[in-house]
Design a protein around this motif. Structure first.
Motif, PDB file in Angstrom:
ATOM      1  N   HIS A 240     -37.565 -38.315 -55.494  1.00  0.00           N
ATOM      2  CA  HIS A 240     -36.500 -38.260 -56.495  1.00  0.00           C
ATOM      3  C   HIS A 240     -36.726 -37.117 -57.481  1.00  0.00           C
ATOM      4  CE1 HIS A 240     -33.921 -40.509 -59.704  1.00  0.00           C
ATOM      5  NE2 HIS A 240     -33.247 -39.551 -59.082  1.00  0.00           N
ATOM      6  N   ALA A 241     -37.981 -36.932 -57.936  1.00  0.00           N
ATOM      7  CA  ALA A 241     -38.284 -35.851 -58.872  1.00  0.00           C
ATOM      8  C   ALA A 241     -38.018 -34.490 -58.232  1.00  0.00           C
ATOM      9  CB  ALA A 241     -39.738 -35.956 -59.331  1.00  0.00           C
ATOM     10  N   VAL A 242     -38.431 -34.331 -56.974  1.00  0.00           N
ATOM     11  CA  VAL A 242     -38.192 -33.054 -56.285  1.00  0.00           C
ATOM     12  C   VAL A 242     -36.694 -32.791 -56.143  1.00  0.00           C
ATOM     13  CG1 VAL A 242     -38.446 -31.884 -54.063  1.00  0.00           C
ATOM     14  CG2 VAL A 242     -40.391 -33.061 -55.084  1.00  0.00           C
ATOM     15  N   SER A 243     -35.915 -33.824 -55.806  1.00  0.00           N
ATOM     16  CA  SER A 243     -34.471 -33.664 -55.660  1.00  0.00           C
ATOM     17  C   SER A 243     -33.829 -33.252 -56.983  1.00  0.00           C
ATOM     18  CB  SER A 243     -33.862 -34.963 -55.140  1.00  0.00           C
ATOM     19  OG  SER A 243     -32.461 -34.859 -55.020  1.00  0.00           O
ATOM     20  N   LEU A 244     -34.243 -33.867 -58.072  1.00  0.00           N
ATOM     21  CA  LEU A 244     -33.686 -33.525 -59.386  1.00  0.00           C
ATOM     22  C   LEU A 244     -34.038 -32.100 -59.788  1.00  0.00           C
ATOM     23  CD1 LEU A 244     -34.323 -36.852 -61.365  1.00  0.00           C
ATOM     24  CD2 LEU A 244     -32.136 -35.985 -60.523  1.00  0.00           C
ATOM     25  N   SER A 247     -32.102 -29.499 -57.899  1.00  0.00           N
ATOM     26  CA  SER A 247     -30.719 -29.378 -58.370  1.00  0.00           C
ATOM     27  C   SER A 247     -30.646 -28.640 -59.699  1.00  0.00           C
ATOM     28  CB  SER A 247     -30.086 -30.775 -58.488  1.00  0.00           C
ATOM     29  OG  SER A 247     -30.744 -31.545 -59.483  1.00  0.00           O
ATOM     30  N   TYR A 248     -31.642 -28.831 -60.556  1.00  0.00           N
ATOM     31  CA  TYR A 248     -31.650 -28.115 -61.831  1.00  0.00           C
ATOM     32  C   TYR A 248     -31.882 -26.624 -61.624  1.00  0.00           C
ATOM     33  CZ  TYR A 248     -32.146 -32.832 -63.754  1.00  0.00           C
ATOM     34  OH  TYR A 248     -31.951 -34.147 -64.060  1.00  0.00           O
ATOM     35  N   LEU A 249     -32.754 -26.274 -60.678  1.00  0.00           N
ATOM     36  CA  LEU A 249     -33.054 -24.873 -60.408  1.00  0.00           C
ATOM     37  C   LEU A 249     -32.036 -24.220 -59.473  1.00  0.00           C
ATOM     38  CD1 LEU A 249     -36.934 -25.034 -59.914  1.00  0.00           C
ATOM     39  CD2 LEU A 249     -35.663 -24.497 -61.993  1.00  0.00           C
ATOM     40  N   LYS A 250     -31.069 -25.002 -58.973  1.00  0.00           N
ATOM     41  CA  LYS A 250     -30.063 -24.493 -58.036  1.00  0.00           C
ATOM     42  C   LYS A 250     -30.715 -23.933 -56.765  1.00  0.00           C
ATOM     43  CE  LYS A 250     -26.668 -25.344 -60.857  1.00  0.00           C
ATOM     44  NZ  LYS A 250     -25.718 -26.447 -60.594  1.00  0.00           N
ATOM     45  N   VAL A 251     -31.699 -24.678 -56.263  1.00  0.00           N
ATOM     46  CA  VAL A 251     -32.411 -24.273 -55.052  1.00  0.00           C
ATOM     47  C   VAL A 251     -32.138 -25.321 -53.969  1.00  0.00           C
ATOM     48  CG1 VAL A 251     -34.650 -23.770 -54.003  1.00  0.00           C
ATOM     49  CG2 VAL A 251     -34.203 -23.108 -56.372  1.00  0.00           C
ATOM     50  N   PRO A 252     -31.415 -24.992 -52.907  1.00  0.00           N
ATOM     51  CA  PRO A 252     -31.215 -25.960 -51.820  1.00  0.00           C
ATOM     52  C   PRO A 252     -32.518 -26.172 -51.049  1.00  0.00           C
ATOM     53  CG  PRO A 252     -30.250 -23.848 -51.238  1.00  0.00           C
ATOM     54  CD  PRO A 252     -30.704 -23.724 -52.658  1.00  0.00           C
ATOM     55  N   LEU A 253     -32.898 -27.409 -50.906  1.00  0.00           N
ATOM     56  CA  LEU A 253     -34.157 -27.727 -50.240  1.00  0.00           C
ATOM     57  C   LEU A 253     -34.071 -27.430 -48.752  1.00  0.00           C
ATOM     58  CD1 LEU A 253     -35.068 -31.104 -51.980  1.00  0.00           C
ATOM     59  CD2 LEU A 253     -36.064 -28.844 -52.406  1.00  0.00           C
ATOM     60  N   ARG A 254     -35.178 -26.875 -48.230  1.00  0.00           N
ATOM     61  CA  ARG A 254     -35.232 -26.602 -46.792  1.00  0.00           C
ATOM     62  C   ARG A 254     -35.238 -27.907 -46.000  1.00  0.00           C
ATOM     63  NH1 ARG A 254     -39.366 -23.735 -47.005  1.00  0.00           N
ATOM     64  NH2 ARG A 254     -38.333 -21.718 -47.166  1.00  0.00           N
ATOM     65  N   TYR A 255     -35.825 -28.924 -46.565  1.00  0.00           N
ATOM     66  CA  TYR A 255     -35.854 -30.246 -45.947  1.00  0.00           C
ATOM     67  C   TYR A 255     -35.211 -31.236 -46.926  1.00  0.00           C
ATOM     68  CZ  TYR A 255     -39.326 -27.780 -43.175  1.00  0.00           C
ATOM     69  OH  TYR A 255     -39.960 -26.855 -42.396  1.00  0.00           O
ATOM     70  N   ALA A 310     -43.523 -36.734 -42.565  1.00  0.00           N
ATOM     71  CA  ALA A 310     -42.546 -36.761 -43.652  1.00  0.00           C
ATOM     72  C   ALA A 310     -43.180 -36.334 -44.963  1.00  0.00           C
ATOM     73  CB  ALA A 310     -41.946 -38.161 -43.771  1.00  0.00           C
ATOM     74  N   VAL A 311     -44.435 -36.790 -45.236  1.00  0.00           N
ATOM     75  CA  VAL A 311     -45.137 -36.380 -46.455  1.00  0.00           C
ATOM     76  C   VAL A 311     -45.415 -34.881 -46.424  1.00  0.00           C
ATOM     77  CG1 VAL A 311     -47.205 -36.728 -47.840  1.00  0.00           C
ATOM     78  CG2 VAL A 311     -46.133 -38.662 -46.723  1.00  0.00           C
ATOM     79  N   PHE A 312     -45.754 -34.385 -45.233  1.00  0.00           N
ATOM     80  CA  PHE A 312     -45.974 -32.945 -45.094  1.00  0.00           C
ATOM     81  C   PHE A 312     -44.706 -32.150 -45.419  1.00  0.00           C
ATOM     82  CE2 PHE A 312     -45.550 -29.299 -42.203  1.00  0.00           C
ATOM     83  CZ  PHE A 312     -46.549 -28.484 -42.712  1.00  0.00           C
ATOM     84  N   LEU A 313     -43.556 -32.615 -44.940  1.00  0.00           N
ATOM     85  CA  LEU A 313     -42.294 -31.923 -45.232  1.00  0.00           C
ATOM     86  C   LEU A 313     -41.956 -31.996 -46.714  1.00  0.00           C
ATOM     87  CD1 LEU A 313     -40.028 -32.989 -42.209  1.00  0.00           C
ATOM     88  CD2 LEU A 313     -41.339 -30.888 -42.499  1.00  0.00           C
ATOM     89  N   LEU A 314     -42.254 -33.121 -47.351  1.00  0.00           N
ATOM     90  CA  LEU A 314     -42.016 -33.241 -48.789  1.00  0.00           C
ATOM     91  C   LEU A 314     -42.863 -32.231 -49.557  1.00  0.00           C
ATOM     92  CD1 LEU A 314     -40.646 -34.781 -51.102  1.00  0.00           C
ATOM     93  CD2 LEU A 314     -42.540 -36.406 -51.043  1.00  0.00           C
ATOM     94  N   ASN A 315     -44.103 -32.041 -49.097  1.00  0.00           N
ATOM     95  CA  ASN A 315     -44.953 -31.049 -49.750  1.00  0.00           C
ATOM     96  C   ASN A 315     -44.434 -29.633 -49.508  1.00  0.00           C
ATOM     97  OD1 ASN A 315     -47.664 -30.692 -51.216  1.00  0.00           O
ATOM     98  ND2 ASN A 315     -47.826 -29.253 -49.513  1.00  0.00           N
ATOM     99  N   LYS A 316     -43.794 -29.412 -48.355  1.00  0.00           N
ATOM    100  CA  LYS A 316     -43.198 -28.106 -48.094  1.00  0.00           C
ATOM    101  C   LYS A 316     -42.034 -27.827 -49.052  1.00  0.00           C
ATOM    102  CE  LYS A 316     -44.151 -25.578 -45.383  1.00  0.00           C
ATOM    103  NZ  LYS A 316     -45.105 -24.443 -45.501  1.00  0.00           N
ATOM    104  N   ASP A 317     -41.291 -28.869 -49.414  1.00  0.00           N
ATOM    105  CA  ASP A 317     -40.244 -28.688 -50.422  1.00  0.00           C
ATOM    106  C   ASP A 317     -40.843 -28.302 -51.772  1.00  0.00           C
ATOM    107  OD1 ASP A 317     -38.179 -29.183 -48.680  1.00  0.00           O
ATOM    108  OD2 ASP A 317     -38.056 -31.322 -49.133  1.00  0.00           O
ATOM    109  N   LEU A 318     -41.941 -28.949 -52.110  1.00  0.00           N
ATOM    110  CA  LEU A 318     -42.617 -28.579 -53.358  1.00  0.00           C
ATOM    111  C   LEU A 318     -43.113 -27.136 -53.301  1.00  0.00           C
ATOM    112  CD1 LEU A 318     -44.619 -31.857 -54.059  1.00  0.00           C
ATOM    113  CD2 LEU A 318     -42.924 -30.827 -55.575  1.00  0.00           C
TER     114      LEU A 318
END
Length: 354
Positions: A240-244, A247-255, A310-318
């Motif tokens: 949820h924090a990564v998604s928010l 959106s604030y930075l106007k960066v579409p997530l790769r995953y 899935a955790v690995f992909l979440l870290n890739k978004d970070l």
């Protein structure tokens, strides 16, 4: 003529002796006079017959001429009726065409009106654009743009600070045996992470929950279910924090992330994993394209390999968000550390000046 007829009559008399009539000499003059009167009467009858024949021929000619004229008149009448029908059809087509033309004229008027309004708005926009170009062309333009950028960065800092207050990432007091993602296959999609940095500080928590990798490695009957649930909740908070923040930075997530609390999912649009029969029976959402796959950020009834991926992909978004603000990632084994570094960098004073 009379001599010839007398001769003929005499010849017939000579040829037909039975019909011979003897005329006395005294009666010859009378008979001759009678024959003469009869001959004149016959001539008169013939003349009358000729006259009558001429009159009949003239009448027949007149009748024929009248019949031909009647025929011509009938043909002309038929042509007139055909022309009348044609004129009726033409009048109907004209009426329909007039109605269509009227409707098209109304539509054209509406379009012209809208075009005039659009032209007016376009001229105003062009005027405003020219004013902005004039402002930016001068020395004040860069300063104005820089001020706007600083205001945007300050607004982003404010919103990210609210996210940090909602999901605070803190260092827990005292050592813990569990570590974040202690191991993940180095032959992943992103390449080799052997040079990743390590976190020498204590174990990090998000809202007081530790993110441990032990349940993701071994899931058996004796595994602590509460520990797995706490890790799933922590992953839901991070997602949820990564998604928010994205959106604030106007960066579409790769995953992209599909939020669901402690049962969130992350989407891989082009997975390199091969499908197995067990994968088909799992909760994989594929819309129109079968390459879009979802991986669970929890272990409740899920495959541990898929959850770890899935955790690995979440870290890739970070890592994507960190690279966007010009910061290097701490590596694939430090999800909470990367989130903390992301929040810290955005809240720093240097973020506004960059």
């Amino acid at each position: 003529m009379e001599g010839e007829r007398a001769t003929i009559s005499l010849e017939k008399t000579e040829m037909d002796p039975e019909n011979m009539k003897v005329i006395e000499w005294e009666e010859f003059d009378q008979e001759l006079a009678r024959f003469c009167s009869l001959s004149s009467a016959l001539n008169e009858a013939k003349d009358k017959k000729l006259n009558l024949q001429r009159k009949m021929e003239s009448l027949i000619q007149v009748e024929a001429a009248s019949l031909s004229r009647l025929n011509e008149l009938e043909d002309m009448r038929e042509k007139l009726e055909a022309r009348k029908m044609k004129m009726v059809n033409l009048s109907m087509h004209y009426a329909i065409a007039a109605e269509n033309t009227k409707g098209q004229e109304e539509e054209l008027n509406v379009q012209v009106t809208s075009l005039l309004v659009a032209g007016t708005s376009l001229s105003l926009s062009r005027k405003q654009l020219q004013e902005l170009i004039d402002v930016l062309a001068g020395g004040k333009g860069y300063i104005r743009l820089k001020n706007l950028q600083n205001m945007l960065r300050m607004r982003q800092q404010c919103m990210v600070s609210q996210v940090s207050m909602l999901y605070p990432v803190k260092i827990s007091a005292g050592p813990r045996q569990e570590q974040e993602l202690e191991s993940f296959p180095s032959s992943s999609k992103s390449g080799n992470f052997a040079g990743s940095k390590s976190v020498n500080q204590g174990s990090l928590t998000i809202l007081g929950l530790h993110l441990t990798m032990l349940p993701f490695k071994v899931m058996s009957f004796f595994t602590d279910k509460k520990e797995a649930q706490r890790s799933s909740s922590a992953l839901g908070y991070i997602a949820h924090a990564v998604s928010l923040i994205s959106s604030y930075l106007k960066v579409p997530l790769r995953y992209p992330v599909r939020l669901g609390g402690s049962h969130s999912h992350i989407i891989d649009n082009a997975p390199s994993m091969e499908r197995t029969p067990t994968d088909l029976s799992l909760n994989i959402t594929s819309s129109t394209n079968l390459k879009h796959m979802e991986f669970p950020l929890y272990l409740d009834g899920q495959d541990t390999t898929r959850a770890a991926y899935a955790v690995f992909l979440l870290n890739k978004d970070l890592e994507q968000l960190l690279n966007f603000i010009g910061v290097k990632s701490l590596g694939p084994r430090h999800v909470l550390a990367n989130l903390k570094e992301l929040v810290r960098t955005i809240q720093s004073a240097d973020y506004i000046d960059t």
